[in-house]
Design a protein around this motif. Structure first.
Motif, PDB file in Angstrom:
ATOM      1  N   PHE A 392       0.848  -1.104   0.123  1.00  0.00           N
ATOM      2  CA  PHE A 392      -0.068  -0.310   0.037  1.00  0.00           C
ATOM      3  C   PHE A 392       0.795   1.231   0.181  1.00  0.00           C
ATOM      4  O   PHE A 392       0.560   2.277  -0.766  1.00  0.00           O
ATOM      5  N   GLN A 395       1.979   1.780  -3.505  1.00  0.00           N
ATOM      6  CA  GLN A 395       0.797   1.979  -4.355  1.00  0.00           C
ATOM      7  C   GLN A 395       0.570   3.520  -4.022  1.00  0.00           C
ATOM      8  O   GLN A 395      -0.189   4.346  -5.060  1.00  0.00           O
TER       9      GLN A 395
ATOM     10  N   ASN B  48      -6.026   7.287   5.832  1.00  0.00           N
ATOM     11  CA  ASN B  48      -5.781   6.111   5.224  1.00  0.00           C
ATOM     12  C   ASN B  48      -7.034   5.810   4.005  1.00  0.00           C
ATOM     13  O   ASN B  48      -6.741   5.481   2.987  1.00  0.00           O
ATOM     14  N   MET B  51      -6.865   7.775   0.927  1.00  0.00           N
ATOM     15  CA  MET B  51      -5.754   7.253   0.039  1.00  0.00           C
ATOM     16  C   MET B  51      -6.046   6.003  -0.459  1.00  0.00           C
ATOM     17  O   MET B  51      -5.497   5.326  -1.357  1.00  0.00           O
ATOM     18  N   GLY B  52      -7.122   5.304   0.094  1.00  0.00           N
ATOM     19  CA  GLY B  52      -7.626   4.145  -0.320  1.00  0.00           C
ATOM     20  C   GLY B  52      -7.094   2.900   0.173  1.00  0.00           C
ATOM     21  O   GLY B  52      -6.863   1.846  -0.560  1.00  0.00           O
ATOM     22  N   ARG B  53      -6.546   2.915   1.440  1.00  0.00           N
ATOM     23  CA  ARG B  53      -5.928   1.625   2.042  1.00  0.00           C
ATOM     24  C   ARG B  53      -7.169   0.486   2.139  1.00  0.00           C
ATOM     25  O   ARG B  53      -8.079   0.713   2.430  1.00  0.00           O
ATOM     26  N   PRO B  54      -6.606  -0.774   1.641  1.00  0.00           N
ATOM     27  CA  PRO B  54      -7.629  -1.761   1.578  1.00  0.00           C
ATOM     28  C   PRO B  54      -8.186  -2.395   2.855  1.00  0.00           C
ATOM     29  O   PRO B  54      -8.882  -3.173   2.993  1.00  0.00           O
ATOM     30  N   ASP B  55      -7.589  -1.942   4.109  1.00  0.00           N
ATOM     31  CA  ASP B  55      -7.704  -2.547   5.287  1.00  0.00           C
ATOM     32  C   ASP B  55      -9.068  -1.774   5.690  1.00  0.00           C
ATOM     33  O   ASP B  55      -9.815  -2.311   6.499  1.00  0.00           O
ATOM     34  N   ARG B  74      -8.063   3.055  -7.302  1.00  0.00           N
ATOM     35  CA  ARG B  74      -6.965   2.074  -6.548  1.00  0.00           C
ATOM     36  C   ARG B  74      -6.022   3.355  -5.962  1.00  0.00           C
ATOM     37  O   ARG B  74      -5.931   4.651  -6.320  1.00  0.00           O
ATOM     38  N   PRO B  75      -5.169   2.990  -4.995  1.00  0.00           N
ATOM     39  CA  PRO B  75      -4.168   4.044  -4.344  1.00  0.00           C
ATOM     40  C   PRO B  75      -3.315   4.786  -5.333  1.00  0.00           C
ATOM     41  O   PRO B  75      -3.038   6.092  -5.424  1.00  0.00           O
ATOM     42  N   ASP B  76      -3.063   3.848  -6.201  1.00  0.00           N
ATOM     43  CA  ASP B  76      -1.925   4.350  -7.421  1.00  0.00           C
ATOM     44  C   ASP B  76      -2.731   5.239  -8.347  1.00  0.00           C
ATOM     45  O   ASP B  76      -2.295   6.528  -8.640  1.00  0.00           O
ATOM     46  N   ALA B  79      -3.188   8.729  -6.514  1.00  0.00           N
ATOM     47  CA  ALA B  79      -1.796   9.348  -6.487  1.00  0.00           C
ATOM     48  C   ALA B  79      -1.750  10.151  -7.662  1.00  0.00           C
ATOM     49  O   ALA B  79      -1.035  11.195  -7.891  1.00  0.00           O
ATOM     50  N   PHE B  84      -1.583  12.641  -2.001  1.00  0.00           N
ATOM     51  CA  PHE B  84      -0.339  12.258  -1.352  1.00  0.00           C
ATOM     52  C   PHE B  84      -0.649  11.992   0.155  1.00  0.00           C
ATOM     53  O   PHE B  84      -1.036  12.865   0.737  1.00  0.00           O
ATOM     54  N   LEU B  85      -0.224  10.848   0.731  1.00  0.00           N
ATOM     55  CA  LEU B  85      -0.140  10.642   2.047  1.00  0.00           C
ATOM     56  C   LEU B  85       1.195  10.598   2.532  1.00  0.00           C
ATOM     57  O   LEU B  85       1.917   9.511   2.313  1.00  0.00           O
ATOM     58  N   ALA B  86       1.507  11.297   3.663  1.00  0.00           N
ATOM     59  CA  ALA B  86       2.725  11.051   4.474  1.00  0.00           C
ATOM     60  C   ALA B  86       2.268  10.354   5.747  1.00  0.00           C
ATOM     61  O   ALA B  86       1.488  10.762   6.409  1.00  0.00           O
ATOM     62  N   PHE B  87       2.791   9.213   5.644  1.00  0.00           N
ATOM     63  CA  PHE B  87       2.347   8.304   6.679  1.00  0.00           C
ATOM     64  C   PHE B  87       2.769   8.477   8.289  1.00  0.00           C
ATOM     65  O   PHE B  87       4.038   8.997   8.394  1.00  0.00           O
ATOM     66  N   ALA B  91       6.486   2.480   5.884  1.00  0.00           N
ATOM     67  CA  ALA B  91       6.736   1.151   5.987  1.00  0.00           C
ATOM     68  C   ALA B  91       8.268   1.379   5.773  1.00  0.00           C
ATOM     69  O   ALA B  91       8.926   2.077   4.992  1.00  0.00           O
TER      70      ALA B  91
END
Ligand SMILES: Nc1ncnc2c1ncn2[C@@H]1O[C@H](COP(=O)(O)OP(=O)(O)O)[C@@H](O)[C@H]1O
Ligand SMILES: [Mg+2]
Lengths: 450, 255
Positions: A392, A395, B48, B51-55, B74-76, B79, B84-87, B91
């Motif tokens: 994610f 992506q 999230n 931004m489309g997080r699948p969770d 989809r997230p991409d 984008a 844009f998401l600054a987490f 990860a």
């Protein structure tokens, strides 16, 4: 006692063995005896198709090998261009080419390098070079192991490399073991003997290729002797075609303060085994055994890695990484034995796997057998899937799912790929990896956002 | 620019796990919105989900960007539209270098828009400039993405990506937490220098501290998955002084 069962598939090899034995009037007596011993052992053992109660082959089904037929014909027609196209190559390297088990002087690219004697094993045998008589089949061939026994029964040719004491070579020595572009399925048993004298330093690349798509069977055996304070940087690249059977063995005996570092790149063959044993036979010896394996389709890829700490103050490090997809199967069987005298030993074992599909399977069994009391050991194995949070993250920055997965898989392989230092070799393993990743991902089903 | 209408979201695969309970929010072009709230109120979930997080599963409501719903994207794809998401917790990606990954991200974006990819040379130049601007150790960006980075280094790396990708709508999820004052100033300078009539920001923060450096146009208080109060920059100061207690009590009483 169990009832004696007939040894499997011995008759498939007996005709070839008998004609080899009958036609070898010019072979020294000692080699005849060595071959006979190998054949005797193999005829007793047969192919190890029985898995129940057979620790070494518990996870690997050799039935397809036992069911296939192979002709024993040494030496086929191959061109240098074919080899250059199929494997890593650099004109600056000393390269020995062995075709279907036979050394080829025309294809080899050997420079006059001071302190290096590299060439045909057959010639080394017939002219009695160095310690060949005592070295050949001393590390591999006398034990109860079907594939080294079979290989020993068929010792004819291969590569012989001797490095004189004190010689430090910057340019790698490559040995290419290639099977020819012939529709016929062949068996080959190339041998390699490497005698690295005291205070030597070499880079050695072993490359296994085939030029045809037909099923080939090879049971190559390398025996390496690392002298006092020698340094051997070894690479092993196995990219045989996906119908072939590759049962390879490497045996290393290390003397005082020697350093053997090996990185393997194993992506080929239908059934492949990379069987490596290092014997740390004098104080201060260190070995590093690393490797990357990638499997797809119904490939089977085994890493049978063992180290014996026979003397004090030695260290060993085993670290393998696997990427598995489709219905493929890999085995990591790592073993470290620390003998009673081997105090102050240091041993680590690690196997990390990335499973890209539900059908892929890994059997990882790191094991330690320790008879000394003053030792430091650590071992572990993991298997995981591509992390969805990581996916994610990529992506969300605009990278599409397929590319993101490819980046992650490549990232997983990266630290092993980085170990391949010679430029032409590094370029080669990177290229093969980049070609493989889409194939692996096409068979992937466990990861991703719908 | 961005419009959130009655957004409800829960965790995929967990029943009755609603985290967002009807969020309404409008962010105009060029505006900076701050979202504040106590821990666990749903700030990161909102960021999230945008931004489309699948969770997460959107159970009701809609989110539109420039008038078009983005929930099916989809997230991409989001984008590529400039989000844009600054987490809060970026990860760690072993074996992947920031340079390589950012180039791939820019290339994808260019491709999706039918634009030419940036040359390696131009990209390297841009990358080096931004590395210097966000004050990230150049040796760090040669290593694996975020692997072994300290908390502060990860946040700077998020800023690096923000600056390279130049999004139209940037959501910063607690980019200030775990930063010392110097790093905080770099984040704020980055945001302030990127502020433009064409670019909007949603700055999620637990503390008012960051808002000393970035003056928001609008401040929202998020409690238990709902925006309970909206005001100007002064609202942040109020919260700093009085805490979230009164909002929590009010939300608790309503629940
Ligand atoms: N993926 C998830 N699975 C389960 N619970 C979650 C998940 N994401 C968030 N939550 C829960 O939702 C609530 C809000 O979390 P979060 O959005 O991270 O809050 P904040 O960012 O405001 O601190 C918390 O109670 C948290 O535990
Ligand atoms: Mg949060």
């Amino acid at each position: 006692m169990t009832l004696a069962t007939p040894a499997v598939a011995v008759e498939k090899f007996s005709g070839a063995y008998e004609s080899l034995a009958a036609g070898s009037s010019d072979v020294p007596e000692w080699l005849k005896a060595v071959r006979q011993q190998g054949w005797a052992t193999f005829s007793e053992l047969g192919l190890p198709t029985k898995r129940r109660g057979n620790e070494l082959w518990k996870y690997t089904n050799l039935q397809p090998l036992a069911a296939a037929d192979f002709a024993y014909i040494v030496g086929g027609l191959v061109t240098v261009d074919q080899i250059k196209a199929a494997g890593p190559w650099d004109d600056a390297w000393n390269t020995i080419v062995v075709v279907d088990g036979k050394f080829s002087a025309e294809l080899s690219n050997l420079h006059d390098t001071v302190g290096l004697d590299a060439g045909s094993l057959a010639e080394a045998i017939s002219s009695g070079k160095g310690d060949i008589e005592s070295q050949l089949a001393s590390l591999a061939g006398r034990e109860e192991y079907a594939f080294t026994a079979l290989s020993t029964a068929f010792i004819e040719d291969g590569a012989y490399i001797a490095i004189a004491d004190g010689t430090e070579l910057e340019q790698p020595i490559q040995v290419v073991f290639v099977t020819s572009d012939d529709a016929e399925s062949r068996a080959s048993y190339p041998r390699m003997v490497v005698d690295a004298g005291a205070n030597t330093s070499i880079v050695l690349i072993e490359t296994y290729l085939n030029l045809s798509d037909s099923a080939q069977f090879s049971a190559p055996v390398g025996e390496l002797f690392a002298g006092d304070q020698s340094t051997i940087r070894h690479y092993r690249v196995q990219i045989e075609n996906e119908s072939s059977f590759h049962l390879g063995t490497t045996r290393v005996r290390q003397l005082a303060d020697s350093n053997f570092t090996s990185t393997s790149f194993a992506v080929g063959a239908s059934i492949a085994r990379n069987d490596v044993h290092t014997l740390l036979d004098a104080p201060g010896a260190t070995c590093t055994l690393h490797g990357l394996y990638m499997t797809s389709g119904s490939q089977q890829q085994d890493q049978e890695i063992s180290t014996t700490h026979a003397k004090p103050g030695c260290s060993s490090n085993q670290f393998y990484k696997g990427i598995l997809s489709g219905k493929s199967h890999a085995v990591f069987s790592g073993k470290v034995v620390v003998m009673r005298d081997a105090q102050k030993s240091d041993a680590t074992q690690k196997d990390l796997n990335l499973l890209l599909s539900r059908g892929a399977e890994i059997d990882a069994k790191p094991s330690l057998e320790i008879y000394a009391d003053d030792v430091t050991v650590a071992h572990g194995a993991t298997a995981g899937h591509v992390d969805k949070d990581t996916l994610f993250y990529l992506q969300s920055r605009g990278v599409d799912e397929e590319t993101a997965k490819a980046i992650l898989v490549r990232g997983f392989a990266e630290e092993m790929l980085n170990e391949f230092e010679p430029k032409a070799l590094n370029d080669f393993v990177e290229r093969i990896t980049d070609e493989r990743i889409p194939i692996l991902l096409a068979e992937s089903d466990t990861i991703g956002t719908a | 620019m961005l419009e959130i209408n009655n957004l409800h979201a829960s965790v995929v695969d967990i029943e009755n796990s609603e985290i967002l309970n009807g969020i309404n929010l409008k962010v105009g072009k060029g505006e900076v919105h701050a979202i504040m709230g106590p821990n666990g109120s749903g700030k990161s979930t909102l960021a999230n989900v945008l931004m489309g997080r699948p969770d997460y599963l959107v159970t009701d409501g809609d989110v539109t960007l420039e008038g078009e719903s983005i929930l099916e994207l989809r997230p991409d794809q989001r984008a590529h539209l400039g989000m844009f998401l600054a987490f809060q917790y970026p990860a760690e990606i072993p074996g992947v270098r920031p340079w390589q990954f950012l180039k791939a991200a820019l290339d994808s974006k260019a491709e999706s828009r039918g634009e030419d990819k940036m040359s390696v040379r131009n990209f390297s130049k841009l990358f080096d400039e931004k590395v210097e601007a966000v004050g990230i150790n150049p040796n760090l960006v040669k290593r694996s993405l975020n692997e072994g980075f300290s908390g502060g280094e990860k946040k700077r790396n998020e800023m690096l990506q923000l600056e390279v990708l130049q999004p139209a709508l940037a959501i910063l999820d607690e980019t200030d937490s775990g930063l010392d004052v110097d790093a905080l100033r770099i984040v704020a300078e980055g945001v302030n220098s990127m502020r433009s009539p064409e670019r909007s920001f949603i700055v999620v923060t637990h503390y008012q501290r960051l808002l000393n450096y970035i003056t928001p146009d609008v401040v929202h208080i998020l409690v238990k998955g709902k925006i309970v109060k909206t005001g100007g920059a002064d609202l942040a100061l109020e919260v700093e002084k009085d805490g979230y207690q009164e909002y929590l009590e009010a939300a608790g009483a309503n629940a």
